[in-house]
Each structure stands twice: as C-alpha cells, then as structure tokens.
Enzyme design. Sequence first.
Site, short mmCIF file in Angstrom:
data_model
loop_
_atom_site.label_atom_id
_atom_site.label_comp_id
_atom_site.label_asym_id
_atom_site.label_seq_id
_atom_site.Cartn_x
_atom_site.Cartn_y
_atom_site.Cartn_z
CB CYS A 1 -33.67 7.20 9.41
SG CYS A 1 -35.18 7.69 8.61
CG ASP A 2 -32.75 5.23 12.79
OD1 ASP A 2 -32.10 6.29 12.63
OD2 ASP A 2 -33.90 5.23 13.28
CB CYS B 1 -37.06 5.61 9.72
SG CYS B 1 -36.34 6.16 8.17
#
Length: 304
Positions: free
Chosen positions: A135-136, A132
């Site tokens: 997300c990261d 992701c």
Amino acid sequence: MYDLVIIGSGPAGLSAAIYGVRAGLKLVVIEKDYEGTGQVALSSCVDNYLGLPGMDGYSMGEKFREHAVGFGVEFLEAEVSQIEKSSSIYVINTSDGNKLETKTVLYATGATHRKLGAPGEEKYDTKGVSYCATCDGAFYRKKTAAVIGGGDTALDDALYLSGICEKVYLIHRRDSFRAAEITVRKIKEKENIELVLNSTVTEILGTDKVTSIKVNNKLTGEDSILDVSGVFVAAGSVPSTQAVPSDVNLDPAGYIIADESGITSAPGFFTAGDVRTKALRQVITAVSDGANAVTSITHYLENM
Ligand code: NAP
C-alpha cells in the site's frame, strides 16, 4: 431469517459464501469497510496458492470477490457489535443499529497486525509507520526504509521494498527467520537489503514524520540510530475476536478453538480461517476452512 451469517469477507468467508450459496443456504456476508479481501490484500506476492503463482494479494482477493459476486452472494457493509443467542437463533447486532436473525454464524474475521508497542509507533502511524508495504511502499522511492519481523510477510515486504527504496534494513529479534527458505535465499542475494539481526526497535523518532529509529542489539546491549524515512512493521497478527460470544472457547493466544470442521464450543457458531486455532495460516488453508465449515453448517441445519 438467514440460514447463515458469515462475518468477514476474507478468503475463508468468501469461500464459505460460495459453498453456502451452492448448497442453497440463505446467507449474507457482513464485512467492515471494504478495503480488499482481508489480510491477503496486503501481500505483495502470494507465490504458493495453487495455480496462481506470483499473483499480488489484492488482485487475488478481487478474483475471489468477483467469484462470490457472480454467484449472487449478498454483502452487508457493517461492523458487528454483539452476537446474542435467543433459544436456537443468533441475533447479530451491528453498530449502525441493524439486527439480523440467523440459524448459524460463521465467524471468519481473520486477524489484524500486531503492533510493536515501541514509543513513536502510534504517533507516526501513517507518517512513516506502515503495516502494508504494497500500500505505502511507493512513498519511499529512493529512500531508506526498515522492515521489522522475521516471517514471510517481513521478508516479502523487504524484497518488495528493495525494488523501490535505495536501501532496506531488515530488523529481526533473532538470528534465524521463520520465512520460507527460498525467500531467505532471495533476501541474502539483494545488495540493498541489510540484515540487522538479534535486534529490536526500541523507539521510532521523527519530527512531523519518521526520520530514524533506535535499535537495540540484544547480544551486545548497544543502541544505535538508523536513519530511515519509512518503518514497515511485519510482526505477525492477532486474532479479531471482539464480538465472539462468551460461550465460545478461545485458546490462550485468543484464537477460536476449532479444527478444520469449524465446529466451536457453541452449537450453531462456526469459525474458519486465520481466527481459528491452526498450524498453518495461509490463503489456501483459509479457503479450505470455508468449504469445510459449510459442510458442518449444512449438517447442523439438517439436524436442527
Ligand atoms: P509470523 O510468521 O507470525 O511472523 C511474525 C514475525 O514477527 C516473527 O519473525 C516474529 O519474531 C516477529 N515478531 C513478533 N512480535 C514481534 C515484536 N513485538 N517485535 C519484533 N518482532 C516481532 O507472521 P507473518 O510473517 O505475517 O506470517 C503469517 C502467516 O502468513 C505465516 O503462516 C506465513 O507463512 C504466512 N504468509 C505467507 C506468505 C507467502 O507465502 N508468500 C506471505 C505472508 C505471510 P519471531 O520469529 O522471533 O517469533
């Protein structure tokens, strides 16, 4: 006794919930740990949903959810372990010991990330390997990252990361992409994205976290090592069908066989969204699946 239990709270499940509540059905949506509205929550930019251009997937999912909550949809956080049928009634068993009785089931669990299966992928999961980018991605500010895949997700991820990272390798096993042409054009214009084509990642290397990847060029047979801190795997998805009963037919790739009506081989068991056989897995098709499935479900309930 429910009229309908919806399993999955992605766009398909939530759309079905809204249509179901409006049709007067007694229903509940079962979802595993809530981390956003399904796979779409992981998308940095969903540019092709009608009326909401440029919206990130997480915010779009939150809007869908707010809509459902506003309509009074009941949610249950649980994992479905088994679905049994007793005469014409389905019993949904959850891993925390709950049993829910329902006349119909809508299985809208979507799909999960496909793994590469390369050595090091599991070892460095969350230690440099991610599925992701939104997300990261922030963990790799001014660092070098690799994105693996040639679909819309991979290219969107590479574009997103190019705004954060110093350099992004986009590694694809062929020399042509299956992503939208407009996205491919944008990728080619980015100076800090390097295309590594006809190549596969054969190993993810590191110490306590990722430091490099081994890449094999399929045309020359040569191996090379690329120094990267982050590896973003965007190799597509596999359907989530763990709790599907055995009388529901799946295609060879494991997707539930159904057209847009959502009707499966098992009476009373319906499906919608990415988990079913379909040509185009998009938010907009998942949302329409949910609505169509409820039409089939109300017909089924009327004739029960
Ligand atoms: P996808 O279209 O299935 O693409 C997966 C990519 O991963 C393919 O390029 C595939 O290579 C590659 N791949 C698969 N297994 C691999 C492996 N073991 N090793 C290396 N590469 C591997 O998946 P997606 O990109 O997640 O997209 C899924 C659906 O969502 C699509 O319909 C897409 O259009 C849609 N989507 C849309 C948007 C948007 O509109 N903004 C954003 C994200 C996703 P091959 O090409 O060689 O098969």
